[in-house]
Design a protein around this motif. Structure first.
Motif, PDB file in Angstrom:
ATOM      1  N   ALA A  38      48.403  42.353  42.196  1.00 53.57           N
ATOM      2  CA  ALA A  38      48.122  43.748  42.538  1.00 53.57           C
ATOM      3  C   ALA A  38      46.649  44.073  42.341  1.00 53.57           C
ATOM      4  CB  ALA A  38      48.992  44.674  41.687  1.00 53.57           C
ATOM      5  N   GLY A  39      46.068  43.580  41.251  1.00 55.27           N
ATOM      6  CA  GLY A  39      44.660  43.857  41.000  1.00 55.27           C
ATOM      7  C   GLY A  39      43.754  43.280  42.062  1.00 55.27           C
ATOM      8  N   ALA A  40      43.994  42.033  42.451  1.00 51.16           N
ATOM      9  CA  ALA A  40      43.173  41.412  43.488  1.00 51.16           C
ATOM     10  C   ALA A  40      43.320  42.140  44.815  1.00 51.16           C
ATOM     11  CB  ALA A  40      43.543  39.940  43.635  1.00 51.16           C
ATOM     12  N   THR A  41      44.533  42.564  45.129  1.00 52.88           N
ATOM     13  CA  THR A  41      44.759  43.295  46.382  1.00 52.88           C
ATOM     14  C   THR A  41      44.011  44.621  46.384  1.00 52.88           C
ATOM     15  OG1 THR A  41      46.952  42.284  46.606  1.00 52.88           O
ATOM     16  CG2 THR A  41      46.516  44.263  47.894  1.00 52.88           C
ATOM     17  N   VAL A  42      44.079  45.330  45.257  1.00 49.48           N
ATOM     18  CA  VAL A  42      43.383  46.618  45.156  1.00 49.48           C
ATOM     19  C   VAL A  42      41.874  46.435  45.308  1.00 49.48           C
ATOM     20  CG1 VAL A  42      42.804  48.491  43.571  1.00 49.48           C
ATOM     21  CG2 VAL A  42      45.171  47.743  43.793  1.00 49.48           C
ATOM     22  N   VAL A  43      41.320  45.428  44.658  1.00 50.28           N
ATOM     23  CA  VAL A  43      39.879  45.196  44.740  1.00 50.28           C
ATOM     24  C   VAL A  43      39.461  44.870  46.172  1.00 50.28           C
ATOM     25  CG1 VAL A  43      38.015  43.659  44.021  1.00 50.28           C
ATOM     26  CG2 VAL A  43      39.656  44.487  42.340  1.00 50.28           C
ATOM     27  N   LEU A  44      40.202  43.995  46.820  1.00 53.38           N
ATOM     28  CA  LEU A  44      39.825  43.595  48.180  1.00 53.38           C
ATOM     29  C   LEU A  44      39.936  44.755  49.163  1.00 53.38           C
ATOM     30  CD1 LEU A  44      41.491  40.063  48.326  1.00 53.38           C
ATOM     31  CD2 LEU A  44      39.061  40.581  48.132  1.00 53.38           C
ATOM     32  N   VAL A 155      39.537  49.813  38.668  1.00 55.09           N
ATOM     33  CA  VAL A 155      40.906  49.743  38.149  1.00 55.09           C
ATOM     34  C   VAL A 155      41.572  48.428  38.567  1.00 55.09           C
ATOM     35  CG1 VAL A 155      43.203  50.786  38.294  1.00 55.09           C
ATOM     36  CG2 VAL A 155      41.187  52.236  38.025  1.00 55.09           C
ATOM     37  N   GLY A 156      41.323  47.992  39.797  1.00 56.10           N
ATOM     38  CA  GLY A 156      41.853  46.700  40.235  1.00 56.10           C
ATOM     39  C   GLY A 156      41.318  45.559  39.398  1.00 56.10           C
ATOM     40  N   GLY A 157      40.024  45.615  39.062  1.00 54.59           N
ATOM     41  CA  GLY A 157      39.459  44.600  38.180  1.00 54.59           C
ATOM     42  C   GLY A 157      40.103  44.623  36.807  1.00 54.59           C
ATOM     43  N   LEU A 158      40.433  45.815  36.320  1.00 51.81           N
ATOM     44  CA  LEU A 158      41.106  45.935  35.024  1.00 51.81           C
ATOM     45  C   LEU A 158      42.486  45.286  35.057  1.00 51.81           C
ATOM     46  CD1 LEU A 158      41.247  47.086  32.159  1.00 51.81           C
ATOM     47  CD2 LEU A 158      42.066  49.238  33.138  1.00 51.81           C
ATOM     48  N   LEU A 159      43.182  45.422  36.163  1.00 55.12           N
ATOM     49  CA  LEU A 159      44.502  44.782  36.286  1.00 55.12           C
ATOM     50  C   LEU A 159      44.375  43.258  36.239  1.00 55.12           C
ATOM     51  CD1 LEU A 159      46.181  46.980  39.067  1.00 55.12           C
ATOM     52  CD2 LEU A 159      46.428  47.156  36.595  1.00 55.12           C
ATOM     53  N   ILE A 160      43.366  42.725  36.895  1.00 51.92           N
ATOM     54  CA  ILE A 160      43.138  41.279  36.842  1.00 51.92           C
ATOM     55  C   ILE A 160      42.812  40.848  35.420  1.00 51.92           C
ATOM     56  CG2 ILE A 160      41.744  39.376  37.730  1.00 51.92           C
ATOM     57  CD1 ILE A 160      41.248  41.000  40.244  1.00 51.92           C
ATOM     58  N   LEU A 161      42.018  41.648  34.737  1.00 56.05           N
ATOM     59  CA  LEU A 161      41.681  41.351  33.344  1.00 56.05           C
ATOM     60  C   LEU A 161      42.938  41.310  32.481  1.00 56.05           C
ATOM     61  CD1 LEU A 161      39.767  41.042  30.928  1.00 56.05           C
ATOM     62  CD2 LEU A 161      39.501  43.536  30.932  1.00 56.05           C
ATOM     63  N   LEU A 162      43.830  42.272  32.661  1.00 52.39           N
ATOM     64  CA  LEU A 162      45.074  42.293  31.893  1.00 52.39           C
ATOM     65  C   LEU A 162      45.923  41.060  32.182  1.00 52.39           C
ATOM     66  CD1 LEU A 162      46.069  46.060  32.155  1.00 52.39           C
ATOM     67  CD2 LEU A 162      45.070  44.866  30.196  1.00 52.39           C
ATOM     68  N   ALA A 163      45.948  40.636  33.438  1.00 53.85           N
ATOM     69  CA  ALA A 163      46.694  39.418  33.785  1.00 53.85           C
ATOM     70  C   ALA A 163      46.108  38.205  33.060  1.00 53.85           C
ATOM     71  CB  ALA A 163      46.663  39.200  35.301  1.00 53.85           C
ATOM     72  N   GLY A 164      44.783  38.138  32.988  1.00 53.66           N
ATOM     73  CA  GLY A 164      44.151  37.035  32.272  1.00 53.66           C
ATOM     74  C   GLY A 164      44.450  37.067  30.785  1.00 53.66           C
ATOM     75  N   LEU A 165      44.472  38.255  30.182  1.00 51.00           N
ATOM     76  CA  LEU A 165      44.783  38.369  28.762  1.00 51.00           C
ATOM     77  C   LEU A 165      46.230  37.968  28.480  1.00 51.00           C
ATOM     78  CD1 LEU A 165      42.940  41.709  27.875  1.00 51.00           C
ATOM     79  CD2 LEU A 165      42.185  39.355  27.471  1.00 51.00           C
TER      80      LEU A 165
END
Length: 219
Positions: A38-44, A155-165
């Motif tokens: 979801a984060g990557a999709t939002v960012v793109l 916010v999309g970048g934050l979602l990717i960050l959460l996935a990494g954590l």
């Protein structure tokens, strides 16, 4: 006189203790996949929207200008692609390599969010358009305004960050894509050799012919 039984009593707690761990691993796996994708999709998607608007004075008139996220900075979209690749790679590696890939996933999300946040107040892209439009290299954009899309990208970048954590915290218990194709080292059972068909039983001769065997050859 009392007799004490030596039969060990089963301990159901040990079996039940592994159930919450397995359920927690599945939940973290699903959450990591959902947040990363979801984060990557939002960012793109948000990177292709209009981030800034302004005006440039041309020949006594006013020319409206606009810049999308790619004009302002291409870093969030590039890091989102890196994040997607890292999200897939998390399931292709194990052990220490999985920790490294999970760290890359978290860093790509952090970089995408910070670069998008920094681009929310950037005017360089519109200043460049104003200079090209007017032919004056010192020209700058007027009536500059920004949209909410840079913050959506952050916010999309934050979602990717959460996935990494999540991958860093729970990734060791996640399955690997190549696990089903790896051999566990146990020898495969050998097939028992076929016995020669009994010539007194015609049905066995016909079965041997169907299999492509020579019923007249000795075993």
């Amino acid at each position: 006189m009392e007799y004490v039984s030596a039969v060990p009593v089963p301990q159901p707690r040990a079996r039940a203790a592994s159930a919450p761990d397995s359920a927690g691993s599945r939940r973290s796996l699903g959450a990591g996949l959902l947040l990363g994708a979801a984060g990557a999709t939002v960012v793109l998607l948000a990177s292709g929207q209009t981030w800034a608007e302004g005006q440039a004075a041309v020949g006594g008139g006013i020319l409206p200008l606009s810049a999308d996220g790619q004009d302002v900075t291409g870093l969030p979209a590039a890091l989102a692609v890196v994040g997607l690749a890292a999200l897939v790679a998390v399931f292709a590696v194990r052990g220490g390599s999985r920790v490294l890939v999970a760290g890359l996933l978290a860093l790509s999300g952090l970089g995408a969010g910070l670069s998008a946040w920094a681009g929310a107040s950037d005017s360089a892209a519109l200043d460049e358009q104003a200079a090209q439009t007017t032919g004056n290299t010192s020209a700058t954009v007027e009536a500059l305004s920004h949209t909410a899309w840079p913050y959506v990208t952050a916010v999309g970048g934050l979602l990717i960050l959460l996935a990494g954590l999540l991958a860093l915290r729970f990734g060791r218990g996640w399955p690997a894509m190549s696990g089903r194709y790896e051999r566990d080292g146990t020898p495969r059972p050998r097939r028992a050799p076929r016995t020669a068909p009994d010539p007194d039983r015609p049905e066995e001769l016909w079965k041997a012919l169907d299999r492509g065997e020579d019923p007249t050859r000795d075993a």
